[in-house]
Design an enzyme around this catalytic site. Structure first.
Site, short mmCIF file in Angstrom:
data_model
loop_
_atom_site.label_atom_id
_atom_site.label_comp_id
_atom_site.label_asym_id
_atom_site.label_seq_id
_atom_site.Cartn_x
_atom_site.Cartn_y
_atom_site.Cartn_z
CG ASP A 129 33.50 45.29 5.22
OD1 ASP A 129 32.77 44.04 5.38
OD2 ASP A 129 34.50 45.82 4.25
CG ASP A 176 34.89 41.08 2.52
OD1 ASP A 176 34.42 40.36 2.35
OD2 ASP A 176 35.63 42.43 1.30
CG ASP A 205 38.13 47.30 3.47
OD1 ASP A 205 39.51 48.03 3.22
OD2 ASP A 205 37.42 46.45 2.32
#
Length: 394
Positions: free
Chosen positions: A101, A103, A297
């Site tokens: 992930d 972000d 992440d």
């Protein structure tokens, strides 16, 4: 979000799902499912511990989403014997996709308070390219799905057979490798003993690999610099090298000479042509960690039970589609155009803008004024979902 806006968005999300033709991911029946409804007030409530039977057993996934009109939709990276069990310990974990992930507002150099949403997404796409260099190059994964999250970044799902049974510790090692800071210079160089002359004290030769991995990244930075100084006049080349910390006249001269006289060895990865080159390579190693690492992440990748957004669903904070991206289409992909739901492009709606200012949407940059106005529905939904507008009566 007021009741009129919430009701409007929920209804239109339901309309989107009715026409979506959405299906589940691979092994959908082995995964836990969850969603967040459009609840009153500022808080959110996650409905989870649902099985495929719960969400699609009465008809189809499309039927369920059309009926529930959820704000967000998730499924688990983990695969279970009993995914609908209410306790994690009772689900019976079997395997899990490897999920990365990115972000945008967690990336180095991004100022979430001042950078525009579009600029943050562009920065995140650059980080995605670096991540894919690890996923496809260093690890050689093949079963890879790239997804725009619909919000602030991107997800990469890996489903190669060899990763499905990895535990948390093994996934954490992957995180540390991809992020970079835990790696040392000695971890990326190859050291061999050179004793061709039968010397009493044989020497050590350090080489940066050129065939992949962090060593090859450092080597690329080194050779880029070497190529640069070779093109400069001698005095400018020395001045360029002296820009590096602890590189004085003597070291700069030695590096410049090596760049000229030992280029073939440097191109092959040999950094032991001179101690000054080794010192420079160590600095470039630190630069490579900062420039080439992918700031993923960590909790998402190490969590073998993680819930992740369903591709094809709508993101309740933007109204954009959680969009799968073909690898060869990534370069041209524009989330503020390609992830806009097509059903919301057909007509205009009336909204009251509460947070005026610049907007970048569908290839245009413009300024919206405070107060009531008519906008294309896709833009209106985007602004309402982001808390910059509210629905008013037509």
């Amino acid at each position: 979000m007021d009741e009129r806006t919430r009701s409007y968005l929920a209804g239109r999300f339901g309309d989107y799902y009715r026409r979506s033709g959405l299906e589940g991911p691979p092994a959908a029946s082995e995964r836990e499912w969850g969603h967040i409804p459009f609840t009153p007030g500022d808080g959110t409530t996650m409905v989870r511990h649902q099985s495929w039977l719960d969400v699609a057993g009465g008809g189809s996934l499309v039927d369920f989403l059309t009926r529930q009109q959820p704000r967000h939709v998730y499924y688990s990276a983990g695969r279970y014997r009993d995914p609908g069990a209410s306790r994690m310990s009772e689900k019976g974990w079997r395997a899990a996709d490897l999920v990365f992930d990115l972000d945008a507002d967690h990336l180095p150099g991004v100022d979430a308070a001042n950078d525009s949403y579009a600029d943050m997404l562009r920065t995140c796409k650059d980080a995605l390219r670096r991540l894919l260099d690890f996923v496809e190059g260093d690890f050689g994964f093949e079963e890879v799905e790239i997804v725009f999250s619909g919000g602030r970044g991107y997800h990469v799902h890996v489903r190669d057979e060899g990763v499905l049974d990895l535990g948390r510790d093994q996934r954490n090692e992957i995180v540390e490798y991809v992020r970079g800071p835990e790696i040392e210079f000695d971890d990326v160089v190859r050291t061999e003993t050179v004793d061709g002359l039968g010397l009493k004290n044989p020497t050590q030769k350090r080489t940066l690999p050129t065939d992949g991995g962090w060593g090859a990244r450092v080597h690329r930075h080194l050779l880029t610099l070497v190529d640069e100084v070779r093109e400069l006049p001698d005095d400018e080349a020395i001045a360029r090298l002296r820009e590096f910390p602890n590189v004085g006249e003597g070291k700069a001269t030695a590096i410049h000479r090596a760049a000229t006289e030992s280029y073939d060895q440097l191109a092959a990865g040999n950094v032991d042509v001179h101690p000054a080159v080794v010192s420079l390579a160590k600095q470039l190693f630190q630069h490579a960690l900062e420039a080439d690492g992918a700031p993923i992440d960590e909790p998402v990748t190490t969590d073998i039970n993680r819930l992740i957004r369903l591709p094809g669903s709508l993101h309740g904070g933007t109204g954009l589609v959680v969009t799968p991206i073909e690898r060869d289409a990534l370069g041209a992909f524009d989330p503020l155009d390609d992830a806009v739901p097509e059903p919301f492009l057909d007509h205009e709606i009336r909204v009251a803008v509460t947070d005026p200012g610049p907007v970048e949407f569908r290839g245009d940059t413009f300024t919206i004024e405070e107060g009531e106005c008519r906008l294309q529905e896709a833009l209106g939904v985007f602004l309402m979902a982001r808390g910059r507008a509210r629905k008013v009566a037509e």
